[in-house]
Design a protein around this motif. Sequence first.
Motif: not given
Length: 356
Positions: A230-244
Amino acid sequence: MSTDAEAVVLVGGKGVRLRPLTLSAPKPMLPTAGVPFLSHLLSRLRAIGVRHVVLGTSYKAEVFAEHFGDGSELGLDLEYVVEEEPLDTAGAIRNVADRLSAPDVLVFNGDILSGVDLGALLAAHRADAADVTLHLVRVDDPRRFGCVPTDADGRVTAFLEKTDDPPVDQINAGCYVFRREVIDAIPAGRPVSVERETFPGLLAGGSRVAGFVDSSYWLDMGTPAAFVRGSADLVRGVVPSAALPGEPGEALLLPGAEVAADAVARGGSTVGAGCTVEAGAHVDGSTLFDGARVGADAVVERSVLGAGAVVGPGAVLRDVVVGDGATIGAGCELLDGLRVWPGVELPPGGVRFSAD
């Protein structure tokens, strides 16, 4: 943008499956793509206009308030309600009812990473005039979950236990919209399960329980392997997050992180503040908490290094968790779900360790 809906996030679990990481912090507060996991959900709520969020806490409850405060820095109004005794999901929702005033309440399990369109979910709930709307996600292998079938009108018809031959691929995704009156009707002061008591009771009583079905990204972050993914998918933008705290890419380097010119950090890795990745090292799809150090020519794949953990030169880690302050000696090989507790020191010398 604003809405008259409120949100409740249930964050009281002990995160036993994620130990030793959760010995020092609740699961929703673990650093995930550079920020506490909960930050990603809070940013999504803010984006659809929700302002008032109640956190149902229990384990290490003080950690949430110490970090987020009143929520004003996030553009939110945060409140905290401590659950003194385990009340199960519906009981935990009922436990915060006196803090709610909006007609519709979004409710979340605090350990789910999801890409569902929250605005569309809320709009569908209102358009259906539903008493409760459940986010139902389609999964490739529903045998590991209970199934939730719906009829042609999108109404939930049953809550089925795990089976080797599930009739549908739809599962409860741990995200709901409740009419406020439904929350008030949940029995107070005792454990109540949404799936075993509340939802079946609503169906039996003729209430409208709707399903919002999609195939969006969905991940239960309850295990080390899922946490890393999950962390990796957030970093790669697979799951977009304004908190990144940075642009999506192969790696997220936090302030003070140092990666040698001939070292590699990729696969959605997070290299925490003050971390060091020395010459020739490879960090792939992994999460390094603040102050961790990876020695020269070491390999760290799909793993988590706790705060201040040290991996010696030439060591190899694949699919492991290393607790805060632990030391992995030079040349060691750790594999297959092994967990190293905080402060443990594994001696150098090419020793091979495996959870199997």
